[in-house]
Design a protein around this motif. Structure first.
Motif, PDB file in Angstrom:
ATOM      1  N   ILE A  46       0.853  -1.189   0.000  1.00  0.00           N
ATOM      2  CA  ILE A  46       0.000   0.000   0.000  1.00  0.00           C
ATOM      3  C   ILE A  46       0.889   1.238   0.000  1.00  0.00           C
ATOM      4  O   ILE A  46       1.433   1.635   1.026  1.00  0.00           O
ATOM      5  CB  ILE A  46      -0.938   0.027   1.230  1.00  0.00           C
ATOM      6  N   GLY A  47       1.071   1.828  -1.171  1.00  0.00           N
ATOM      7  CA  GLY A  47       1.819   3.077  -1.281  1.00  0.00           C
ATOM      8  C   GLY A  47       0.845   4.207  -1.503  1.00  0.00           C
ATOM      9  O   GLY A  47      -0.036   4.461  -0.697  1.00  0.00           O
ATOM     10  N   SER A  48       0.992   4.851  -2.640  1.00  0.00           N
ATOM     11  CA  SER A  48       0.079   5.959  -2.966  1.00  0.00           C
ATOM     12  C   SER A  48      -1.026   5.528  -3.920  1.00  0.00           C
ATOM     13  O   SER A  48      -2.017   6.234  -4.081  1.00  0.00           O
ATOM     14  CB  SER A  48       0.877   7.105  -3.597  1.00  0.00           C
ATOM     15  N   ALA A 131       9.212   8.877  -3.101  1.00  0.00           N
ATOM     16  CA  ALA A 131       9.674  10.050  -2.350  1.00  0.00           C
ATOM     17  C   ALA A 131       9.121  11.344  -2.957  1.00  0.00           C
ATOM     18  O   ALA A 131       8.729  12.262  -2.235  1.00  0.00           O
ATOM     19  CB  ALA A 131      11.202  10.091  -2.322  1.00  0.00           C
ATOM     20  N   LEU A 132       9.060  11.415  -4.291  1.00  0.00           N
ATOM     21  CA  LEU A 132       8.497  12.598  -4.951  1.00  0.00           C
ATOM     22  C   LEU A 132       6.998  12.720  -4.683  1.00  0.00           C
ATOM     23  O   LEU A 132       6.474  13.827  -4.522  1.00  0.00           O
ATOM     24  CB  LEU A 132       8.762  12.541  -6.460  1.00  0.00           C
ATOM     25  N   THR A 133       6.304  11.570  -4.643  1.00  0.00           N
ATOM     26  CA  THR A 133       4.876  11.584  -4.327  1.00  0.00           C
ATOM     27  C   THR A 133       4.653  12.090  -2.902  1.00  0.00           C
ATOM     28  O   THR A 133       3.743  12.883  -2.640  1.00  0.00           O
ATOM     29  CB  THR A 133       4.265  10.174  -4.491  1.00  0.00           C
ATOM     30  N   PHE A 134       5.503  11.622  -1.964  1.00  0.00           N
ATOM     31  CA  PHE A 134       5.441  12.122  -0.582  1.00  0.00           C
ATOM     32  C   PHE A 134       5.600  13.638  -0.560  1.00  0.00           C
ATOM     33  O   PHE A 134       4.815  14.358   0.078  1.00  0.00           O
ATOM     34  CB  PHE A 134       6.536  11.464   0.270  1.00  0.00           C
ATOM     35  N   ALA A 135       6.627  14.130  -1.254  1.00  0.00           N
ATOM     36  CA  ALA A 135       6.900  15.569  -1.260  1.00  0.00           C
ATOM     37  C   ALA A 135       5.732  16.352  -1.848  1.00  0.00           C
ATOM     38  O   ALA A 135       5.347  17.409  -1.329  1.00  0.00           O
ATOM     39  CB  ALA A 135       8.179  15.847  -2.057  1.00  0.00           C
ATOM     40  N   ASN A 136       5.148  15.827  -2.919  1.00  0.00           N
ATOM     41  CA  ASN A 136       4.030  16.499  -3.586  1.00  0.00           C
ATOM     42  C   ASN A 136       2.841  16.676  -2.643  1.00  0.00           C
ATOM     43  O   ASN A 136       2.269  17.770  -2.526  1.00  0.00           O
ATOM     44  CB  ASN A 136       3.628  15.693  -4.832  1.00  0.00           C
ATOM     45  N   TYR A 137       2.469  15.600  -1.931  1.00  0.00           N
ATOM     46  CA  TYR A 137       1.298  15.671  -1.054  1.00  0.00           C
ATOM     47  C   TYR A 137       1.601  16.373   0.264  1.00  0.00           C
ATOM     48  O   TYR A 137       0.709  16.984   0.865  1.00  0.00           O
ATOM     49  CB  TYR A 137       0.739  14.266  -0.822  1.00  0.00           C
ATOM     50  N   ALA A 138       2.855  16.310   0.715  1.00  0.00           N
ATOM     51  CA  ALA A 138       3.216  17.034   1.934  1.00  0.00           C
ATOM     52  C   ALA A 138       3.180  18.542   1.699  1.00  0.00           C
ATOM     53  O   ALA A 138       2.822  19.316   2.599  1.00  0.00           O
ATOM     54  CB  ALA A 138       4.602  16.604   2.405  1.00  0.00           C
ATOM     55  N   LEU A 139       3.541  18.965   0.486  1.00  0.00           N
ATOM     56  CA  LEU A 139       3.573  20.398   0.170  1.00  0.00           C
ATOM     57  C   LEU A 139       2.238  20.924  -0.350  1.00  0.00           C
ATOM     58  O   LEU A 139       2.055  22.143  -0.456  1.00  0.00           O
ATOM     59  CB  LEU A 139       4.671  20.678  -0.871  1.00  0.00           C
ATOM     60  N   GLY A 154      11.958  18.160  -5.209  1.00  0.00           N
ATOM     61  CA  GLY A 154      13.203  17.390  -5.193  1.00  0.00           C
ATOM     62  C   GLY A 154      13.937  17.491  -3.875  1.00  0.00           C
ATOM     63  O   GLY A 154      14.466  16.502  -3.359  1.00  0.00           O
ATOM     64  N   LEU A 155      13.948  18.692  -3.303  1.00  0.00           N
ATOM     65  CA  LEU A 155      14.650  18.907  -2.036  1.00  0.00           C
ATOM     66  C   LEU A 155      13.987  18.142  -0.897  1.00  0.00           C
ATOM     67  O   LEU A 155      14.660  17.454  -0.114  1.00  0.00           O
ATOM     68  CB  LEU A 155      14.703  20.396  -1.709  1.00  0.00           C
ATOM     69  N   LEU A 156      12.648  18.212  -0.801  1.00  0.00           N
ATOM     70  CA  LEU A 156      11.948  17.505   0.272  1.00  0.00           C
ATOM     71  C   LEU A 156      12.048  15.993   0.090  1.00  0.00           C
ATOM     72  O   LEU A 156      12.204  15.251   1.074  1.00  0.00           O
ATOM     73  CB  LEU A 156      10.472  17.929   0.319  1.00  0.00           C
ATOM     74  N   ALA A 157      12.001  15.521  -1.163  1.00  0.00           N
ATOM     75  CA  ALA A 157      12.167  14.087  -1.429  1.00  0.00           C
ATOM     76  C   ALA A 157      13.550  13.626  -0.987  1.00  0.00           C
ATOM     77  O   ALA A 157      13.704  12.551  -0.380  1.00  0.00           O
ATOM     78  CB  ALA A 157      11.956  13.794  -2.916  1.00  0.00           C
ATOM     79  N   ALA A 158      14.583  14.442  -1.253  1.00  0.00           N
ATOM     80  CA  ALA A 158      15.946  14.098  -0.844  1.00  0.00           C
ATOM     81  C   ALA A 158      16.076  14.076   0.674  1.00  0.00           C
ATOM     82  O   ALA A 158      16.712  13.177   1.246  1.00  0.00           O
ATOM     83  CB  ALA A 158      16.932  15.096  -1.452  1.00  0.00           C
TER      84      ALA A 158
END
Length: 506
Positions: A46-48, A131-139, A154-158
C-alpha cells in the motif's frame, strides 16, 4: 543438485574469518517479529496507488462491477504467488528474496541479471517516485491553487530519503518501528475511507453498486483492455514479496514468514476492494476517472473542513513506503554482495549497530541520482515487464526444485497446482504485454541483458590482474575503516538463516 557456481565464487571472494577467537560475534540481529513482518508486507504494497489512481483499472474494465472483480482476482493471484514464495523462503532461508532463489536454482548468471535490473533501475526509480509523491502531497496544503515548485519537491524528497536512510543505518528496531507506525497510519486512513463508504451506503448512496448499474458498460467491453486492467491490478499489489528479502532477520522465519503472508495479503485485498466500493458511493465512475487524486476528491466531497486529512494521509503512506523499500532493497544488495555479485563492501555490517550501512548508503545514493533525472517514469515502464518476468521465473524455479531435489527439507510444502495456476495467469499477462507494447518490453530486455558483459567481467572472470585486485582490496579496506563495518561469516548459513561476522576489520 542446485547450482554451486555462485557458492564457489563467493568462497573465493570472501576472506576467511576465525570463528574460535573468543571475541563476540557481530550478527544481523533477528528483530523482526510477526507484527513488523506484516508491517513490511502491507506497508510496501500500500503506497500511494489506492489513494491516488485506482482509476486505471476502472477505465480498462469499463464498468464498476468488473473493476471490483479484477481487484479481487488479482488479490487472489497475489496470495497464490505469495504461497509459492513462502515455500521457497523457508526452503532456501536466505535474505535476498527471488534473487537468492533464482541464483540457487538456475545458476549465477540468472541470479545476477535479476540483481542487475534491480540495482540499475527498479529500486532507485521506485524509491525516487515514492519520495516525490510524498513531497508532492506534503507540500500540497502550502500550494492549494497550484503545483509545488520542482526544486522544492526534489529537495523535500531528498530530505525524506536521507532521514530514513539515517534511521535504517542507526537501528533495525527503529526502522521497523517507523514501518509499524506508518503502516498503521495508512490502514487507519483507509479504514476512514471504508467507514465513510459504509455510512454512504446506509444513507442510500449505492446507485453504482446495484447489479444493473454496476455492470453497465461505460464503453464496449474489450478483452485487450480487460487484460490491461489485470496487469495494472497486479502492479498495485507489488511489494508482496518484500518480506522474503529480510528472511535472515525474522524471528522464527519458519513460522512468521508464512503467517505474515497469510495475514497481510487477504488484509490488503479486503482494503483495496472496499476502498474502491467506498469511492463509488461518493463519486460517479466518470468523476473517479477524471480525478488525479481520488482519495483527495473523495475527502473534499465528504469531509468538508477536514478534507486536509486525505493529502496528509497520502504523504504519510508514501513516507512509510520509502522506509520499507529502503529497508528491503538494502538487504537485496547486501545479499548480492555476499554472493560475490556486487562489491564486497556492500556485504558488511556495522560492528555495533549490526546494520548493513554500506548497502543502505548505496541504495540511498542511487535513488538520489534518480531524483536528478527527468526520465524516471519512462524507466519504470521499461523494466516493469522484466520485474514481472522474474516473478514467473522464480515460481517456475519452485517446480524445478521439486523435480531436482524432491527430498529437500521443506517446512512448508504447497500443492503444485498453485504455482501452475500462477504461471498460467503470468504467461497470459506476459504475452499480452509483449503484444501490446513490444518496443517497451524489448527495451526492458535490452537493459537486463546489458548485465551479461558485466557478469562476465566482474563475476565469471576470476583470475583478474593482481594490481586490480589490490586496488579493490585497498578501497574495501578504506570503506571498512570509514564505516566501521566487518565481513560476515557464512559457515552456518546452510543450517541457520542468521548471518554472523566477527570484529575483524583486517
Amino acid at each position: 543438485k542446485m547450482s554451486s557456481s555462485g557458492t564457489r565464487r563467493r568462497a573465493a571472494s570472501v576472506p576467511d574469518t576465525d570463528t574460535d577467537d573468543g571475541e563476540p560475534a557481530v550478527t544481523l540481529k533477528k528483530e523482526i517479529g510477526l507484527l513488523s513482518a506484516c508491517g513490511i508486507i502491507v506497508g510496501n504494497i500500500i503506497g500511494s496507488g489506492i489513494f491516488v489512481s485506482p482509476k486505471g483499472v476502472l477505465e480498462n474494465c469499463s464498468s464498476v462491477g468488473l473493476a471490483l472483480i479484477v481487484w479481487t482476482l488479482t488479490g487472489v493471484i497475489t496470495a497464490i504467488s505469495a504461497l509459492c514464495y513462502a515455500e521457497l523462503g523457508v526452503t532456501i532461508p536466505k535474505s535476498g528474496g527471488d534473487y537468492s532463489y533464482v541464483k540457487d536454482i538456475f545458476g549465477g548468471l540468472a541470479g545476477f541479471l535479476r540483481l542487475w535490473i534491480a540495482v540499475l533501475v527498479i529500486y532507485p526509480t521506485n524509491q525516487a517516485v515514492i519520495a516525490l509523491t510524498f513531497a508532492n502531497y506534503a507540500l500540497q496544503p502550502l500550494f492549494p491553487s497550484c503545483f509545488p515548485p520542482e526544486r522544492a519537491l526534489g529537495l523535500l524528497a531528498a530530505v525524506c530519503l536521507l532521514l530514513l536512510t539515517w534511521i535504517n543505518c542507526f537501528s533495525v528496531r527503529w526502522a521497523t518501528r517507523v514501518q509499524d507506525v506508518f503502516t498503521t497510519g495508512k490502514l487507519l486512513a483507509l479504514c476512514l475511507i471504508i467507514i465513510m463508504g459504509v455510512v454512504q451506503i446506509c444513507k442510500g448512496h449505492f446507485y453504482w453498486l446495484e447489479p444493473e448499474h454496476a455492470f453497465h458498460p461505460l464503453q464496449p467491453y474489450d478483452m485487450g483492455r480487460i487484460a490491461l486492467a489485470f496487469l495494472q491490478g497486479s502492479f498495485a499489489y507489488a511489494g508482496w514479496n518484500f518480506l522474503n528479502y529480510v528472511t535472515e532477520e525474522l524471528i522464527d522465519p519458519y513460522r512468521n514468514l508464512p503467517r505474515a503472508i497469510f495475514i497481510s495479503i487477504p488484509l490488503v485485498t479486503f482494503v483495496y476492494v472496499f476502498a474502491n466500493i467506498a469511492y463509488v458511493t461518493a463519486m460517479s465512475p466518470q468523476e473517479l476517472m477524471a480525478s488525479n487524486a481520488v482519495a483527495v476528491t473523495f475527502g473534499e466531497k465528504l469531509l468538508g473542513v477536514m478534507s486536509w486529512i486525505m493529502p496528509i494521509s497520502v504523504a504519510l503512506s508514501t513516507f512509510g513506503g520509502v522506509n520499507g523499500s529502503l529497508f528491503t532493497s538494502s538487504r537485496l544488495f547486501f545479499a548480492g554482495a555476499r554472493e560475490g555479485h556486487l562489491p564486497r563492501l556492500l556485504a558488511m555490517i556495522h560492528v555495533n549497530r549490526c546494520t548493513p550501512i554500506p548497502a543502505l548508503l548505496f541504495t540511498c545514493i542511487s535513488t538520489l541520482l534518480m531524483l536528478c533525472t527527468s526520465d524516471i517514469y519512462t524507466l519504470i515502464n521499461y523494466v516493469g515487464f522484466i520485474n514481472y518476468l522474474f516473478y514467473g521465473v522464480t515460481v517456475a524455479g519452485q517446480i524445478v526444485l521439486r523435480v531436482k531435489e524432491p527430498d529437500l527439507h521443506r517446512p512448508i510444502k504447497v500443492s503444485l497446482a498453485w504455482p501452475v495456476i500462477f504461471l498460467i495467469f503470468w504467461a497470459f499477462l506476459l504475452i499480452f504485454s509483449l503484444y501490446s507494447e513490444p518496443v517497451v518490453c524489448c527495451i526492458g530486455l535490452a537493459i537486463m541483458l546489458s548485465g551479461v558483459p558485466v557478469y562476465l567481467f566482474g563475476v565469471y572472470w576470476e583470475n583478474k590482474p593482481k594490481s586490480f585486485n589490490s586496488f579493490v582490496a585497498k578501497l574495501t579496506h578504506l570503506g571498512q575503516k570509514l564505516f566501521m563495518v566487518v565481513y560476515p561469516d557464512y559457515k552456518n548459513l546452510g543450517s541457520d538463516a542468521g548471518t554472523s561476522a566477527h570484529r575483524n576489520t583486517g
